[in-house]
Scaffold this motif. Sequence first.
Motif, PDB file in Angstrom:
ATOM      1  N   PRO A 260      86.752  53.585  15.882  1.00 37.27           N
ATOM      2  CA  PRO A 260      87.703  53.984  14.836  1.00 37.27           C
ATOM      3  C   PRO A 260      88.012  52.868  13.836  1.00 37.27           C
ATOM      4  O   PRO A 260      88.343  53.156  12.682  1.00 37.27           O
ATOM      5  CB  PRO A 260      88.961  54.379  15.633  1.00 37.27           C
ATOM      6  N   LEU A 261      87.891  51.614  14.252  1.00 32.90           N
ATOM      7  CA  LEU A 261      88.172  50.504  13.345  1.00 32.90           C
ATOM      8  C   LEU A 261      87.093  50.329  12.285  1.00 32.90           C
ATOM      9  O   LEU A 261      87.310  49.648  11.288  1.00 32.90           O
ATOM     10  CB  LEU A 261      88.323  49.199  14.139  1.00 32.90           C
ATOM     11  N   LEU A 262      85.943  50.955  12.483  1.00 32.73           N
ATOM     12  CA  LEU A 262      84.888  50.912  11.470  1.00 32.73           C
ATOM     13  C   LEU A 262      85.348  51.585  10.183  1.00 32.73           C
ATOM     14  O   LEU A 262      84.962  51.183   9.084  1.00 32.73           O
ATOM     15  CB  LEU A 262      83.626  51.590  12.006  1.00 32.73           C
ATOM     16  N   VAL A 263      86.192  52.587  10.332  1.00 35.94           N
ATOM     17  CA  VAL A 263      86.747  53.287   9.169  1.00 35.94           C
ATOM     18  C   VAL A 263      87.915  52.514   8.582  1.00 35.94           C
ATOM     19  O   VAL A 263      88.108  52.480   7.362  1.00 35.94           O
ATOM     20  CB  VAL A 263      87.194  54.711   9.568  1.00 35.94           C
ATOM     21  N   VAL A 264      88.681  51.858   9.452  1.00 39.80           N
ATOM     22  CA  VAL A 264      89.869  51.129   8.996  1.00 39.80           C
ATOM     23  C   VAL A 264      89.471  49.890   8.200  1.00 39.80           C
ATOM     24  O   VAL A 264      89.955  49.656   7.086  1.00 39.80           O
ATOM     25  CB  VAL A 264      90.744  50.726  10.206  1.00 39.80           C
ATOM     26  N   ASP A 265      88.598  49.061   8.760  1.00 41.64           N
ATOM     27  CA  ASP A 265      88.150  47.834   8.108  1.00 41.64           C
ATOM     28  C   ASP A 265      86.816  47.437   8.735  1.00 41.64           C
ATOM     29  O   ASP A 265      86.774  46.923   9.859  1.00 41.64           O
ATOM     30  CB  ASP A 265      89.180  46.720   8.289  1.00 41.64           C
ATOM     31  N   HIS A 266      85.733  47.689   8.001  1.00 38.98           N
ATOM     32  CA  HIS A 266      84.407  47.442   8.583  1.00 38.98           C
ATOM     33  C   HIS A 266      84.154  45.958   8.837  1.00 38.98           C
ATOM     34  O   HIS A 266      83.399  45.596   9.739  1.00 38.98           O
ATOM     35  CB  HIS A 266      83.308  48.019   7.684  1.00 38.98           C
ATOM     36  N   ASN A 267      84.792  45.073   8.071  1.00 34.40           N
ATOM     37  CA  ASN A 267      84.615  43.630   8.305  1.00 34.40           C
ATOM     38  C   ASN A 267      85.172  43.223   9.666  1.00 34.40           C
ATOM     39  O   ASN A 267      84.525  42.485  10.423  1.00 34.40           O
ATOM     40  CB  ASN A 267      85.290  42.830   7.190  1.00 34.40           C
ATOM     41  N   ILE A 268      86.374  43.689   9.970  1.00 36.14           N
ATOM     42  CA  ILE A 268      86.975  43.374  11.268  1.00 36.14           C
ATOM     43  C   ILE A 268      86.163  43.998  12.394  1.00 36.14           C
ATOM     44  O   ILE A 268      85.972  43.392  13.454  1.00 36.14           O
ATOM     45  CB  ILE A 268      88.444  43.854  11.312  1.00 36.14           C
ATOM     46  N   PHE A 269      85.669  45.228  12.155  1.00 38.13           N
ATOM     47  CA  PHE A 269      84.873  45.889  13.193  1.00 38.13           C
ATOM     48  C   PHE A 269      83.647  45.052  13.548  1.00 38.13           C
ATOM     49  O   PHE A 269      83.336  44.864  14.737  1.00 38.13           O
ATOM     50  CB  PHE A 269      84.432  47.274  12.733  1.00 38.13           C
ATOM     51  N   PHE A 270      82.929  44.541  12.546  1.00 42.87           N
ATOM     52  CA  PHE A 270      81.720  43.772  12.832  1.00 42.87           C
ATOM     53  C   PHE A 270      82.044  42.425  13.477  1.00 42.87           C
ATOM     54  O   PHE A 270      81.263  41.915  14.299  1.00 42.87           O
ATOM     55  CB  PHE A 270      80.896  43.588  11.557  1.00 42.87           C
ATOM     56  N   MET A 271      83.193  41.839  13.134  1.00 45.46           N
ATOM     57  CA  MET A 271      83.604  40.603  13.809  1.00 45.46           C
ATOM     58  C   MET A 271      83.938  40.882  15.272  1.00 45.46           C
ATOM     59  O   MET A 271      83.606  40.099  16.166  1.00 45.46           O
ATOM     60  CB  MET A 271      84.804  39.986  13.088  1.00 45.46           C
ATOM     61  N   ILE A 272      84.596  42.023  15.518  1.00 42.52           N
ATOM     62  CA  ILE A 272      84.907  42.427  16.891  1.00 42.52           C
ATOM     63  C   ILE A 272      83.619  42.676  17.670  1.00 42.52           C
ATOM     64  O   ILE A 272      83.472  42.248  18.821  1.00 42.52           O
ATOM     65  CB  ILE A 272      85.802  43.680  16.894  1.00 42.52           C
ATOM     66  N   ALA A 273      82.663  43.361  17.026  1.00 42.85           N
ATOM     67  CA  ALA A 273      81.391  43.654  17.685  1.00 42.85           C
ATOM     68  C   ALA A 273      80.632  42.378  18.017  1.00 42.85           C
ATOM     69  O   ALA A 273      80.057  42.236  19.104  1.00 42.85           O
ATOM     70  CB  ALA A 273      80.550  44.563  16.788  1.00 42.85           C
ATOM     71  N   PHE A 274      80.639  41.412  17.095  1.00 44.51           N
ATOM     72  CA  PHE A 274      79.945  40.145  17.322  1.00 44.51           C
ATOM     73  C   PHE A 274      80.573  39.399  18.500  1.00 44.51           C
ATOM     74  O   PHE A 274      79.870  38.868  19.369  1.00 44.51           O
ATOM     75  CB  PHE A 274      79.989  39.283  16.057  1.00 44.51           C
ATOM     76  N   THR A 275      81.913  39.356  18.540  1.00 44.25           N
ATOM     77  CA  THR A 275      82.604  38.677  19.644  1.00 44.25           C
ATOM     78  C   THR A 275      82.341  39.385  20.965  1.00 44.25           C
ATOM     79  O   THR A 275      82.179  38.742  22.006  1.00 44.25           O
ATOM     80  CB  THR A 275      84.118  38.619  19.371  1.00 44.25           C
ATOM     81  N   PHE A 276      82.293  40.714  20.916  1.00 46.49           N
ATOM     82  CA  PHE A 276      82.007  41.495  22.124  1.00 46.49           C
ATOM     83  C   PHE A 276      80.621  41.160  22.667  1.00 46.49           C
ATOM     84  O   PHE A 276      80.434  41.011  23.884  1.00 46.49           O
ATOM     85  CB  PHE A 276      82.113  42.989  21.821  1.00 46.49           C
ATOM     86  N   VAL A 277      79.634  41.017  21.786  1.00 45.96           N
ATOM     87  CA  VAL A 277      78.276  40.662  22.207  1.00 45.96           C
ATOM     88  C   VAL A 277      78.263  39.272  22.839  1.00 45.96           C
ATOM     89  O   VAL A 277      77.612  39.046  23.870  1.00 45.96           O
ATOM     90  CB  VAL A 277      77.299  40.724  21.014  1.00 45.96           C
ATOM     91  N   LEU A 278      79.015  38.327  22.252  1.00 49.79           N
ATOM     92  CA  LEU A 278      79.077  36.971  22.806  1.00 49.79           C
ATOM     93  C   LEU A 278      79.642  36.973  24.223  1.00 49.79           C
ATOM     94  O   LEU A 278      79.066  36.368  25.135  1.00 49.79           O
ATOM     95  CB  LEU A 278      79.935  36.076  21.905  1.00 49.79           C
ATOM     96  N   LEU A 279      80.773  37.643  24.414  1.00 52.88           N
ATOM     97  CA  LEU A 279      81.373  37.625  25.748  1.00 52.88           C
ATOM     98  C   LEU A 279      80.539  38.427  26.745  1.00 52.88           C
ATOM     99  O   LEU A 279      80.497  38.110  27.937  1.00 52.88           O
ATOM    100  CB  LEU A 279      82.831  38.098  25.706  1.00 52.88           C
ATOM    101  N   ALA A 280      79.845  39.467  26.254  1.00 52.80           N
ATOM    102  CA  ALA A 280      78.961  40.228  27.144  1.00 52.80           C
ATOM    103  C   ALA A 280      77.789  39.378  27.604  1.00 52.80           C
ATOM    104  O   ALA A 280      77.369  39.444  28.770  1.00 52.80           O
ATOM    105  CB  ALA A 280      78.460  41.487  26.435  1.00 52.80           C
ATOM    106  N   LEU A 281      77.252  38.541  26.716  1.00 49.53           N
ATOM    107  CA  LEU A 281      76.153  37.642  27.081  1.00 49.53           C
ATOM    108  C   LEU A 281      76.597  36.637  28.138  1.00 49.53           C
ATOM    109  O   LEU A 281      75.853  36.337  29.084  1.00 49.53           O
ATOM    110  CB  LEU A 281      75.632  36.907  25.840  1.00 49.53           C
TER     111      LEU A 281
END
Length: 285
Positions: free
Chosen positions: A207-228
Amino acid sequence: VLLSCWVPALGAAMCKGHREADSQAVRSCRTRIRPECPRNIDAGGHSPKSFLKTLAGIALPDDGGVSQLYYPASKDERMSIAQELVNAATMLLPAGVALTWLTDVSGAAPVAMAVLLHAPFSIIYHLSCVLDRVSEPVENNLFLKLDLAFIHIGSIVMSLGTSNDWRWFLLSAIFNSVCARRTLNWTFGRKERRACRVGAWLSYALPLLVVDHNIFFMIAFTFVLLALCFVFNRNLCGWGHATMHALLCPYAILLLEGASRVEAPYMARMMELFTAQISAPGVVL
C-alpha cells in the motif's frame, strides 16, 4: 548482486583458516556451498580467557594461537550464548523507535503497535535459547513458533495502518491468519515459512507504493538487506541474525515515516475517546 556475492565470500574467508586444523573439529570450507566453521570450542583449554571467548563465539583453534570467529551450531543451528543475548538486546532497538509513534493519529500508530506486539515474543525466544541449551532451537520449538506467528499477526495490524482500507485489511487478515495457524501447527517447511513471511511483508508494504513510491523502494531495499543477513547467518558465523535485528531499526523508521502519511480517522477518534476518558472527573493517573 554485489551483496549476494559478498556475503558468502565473507563467510568463506572467516572459515579459510580452519581448513587444515583438527579434522574432528573442522569441516572443509567449500565455495559453492555454505561453509561450516569448527564446533570444537574447547581448543583453548578451560582458562577464564578461553571460557569468555567461548561464550562470545570465538574459538582458539590449535593453529598457532590465531583466534577466529566460529559458528557454534551443529545441524540444529544453535548459536552461542553471547549471540543469543545480542539477538534479544537488538530487538529493543525497533521497539524503542515504535514507542515514540504510539500517540500519533496517522497510520503510523497501528504500525508502532504491531512492532511492540511482536518484539516481546522475539526477545523471549532468544532468551529461551540462552537458558535452554538442550532443546531443539528451530524445529517445532514453541517459542520460535510464537515468534514467527506474531510476525504474521503484527503484519495484519500494519496493513491497516499502511492502507487505511478495510478491504485490504481483510485480505491481509485472511492470508496472515492462515500463515500464523500453519506456523503454530508447524505443518510446513522452511521454504514455505520464508515465502509466507515475504507475503506478510507485501501485505503491509505494497500500500505504501501508492502513498510514496520513494519510501516504498527504500523500505524494499532495507528489507532485502536484512533478509540477506538472515539467510546468510551461517556464512556470517552466527552474527547475521543480530545484524538483521539492528537493521530493523532504520527499517522501522522508514516504515513508520511512510505510514505517517496515511490518514487514519479511526486513530484520531480513539485518541479523542482516550483523552476524554483520562480527563474525566475522578480519574487519577
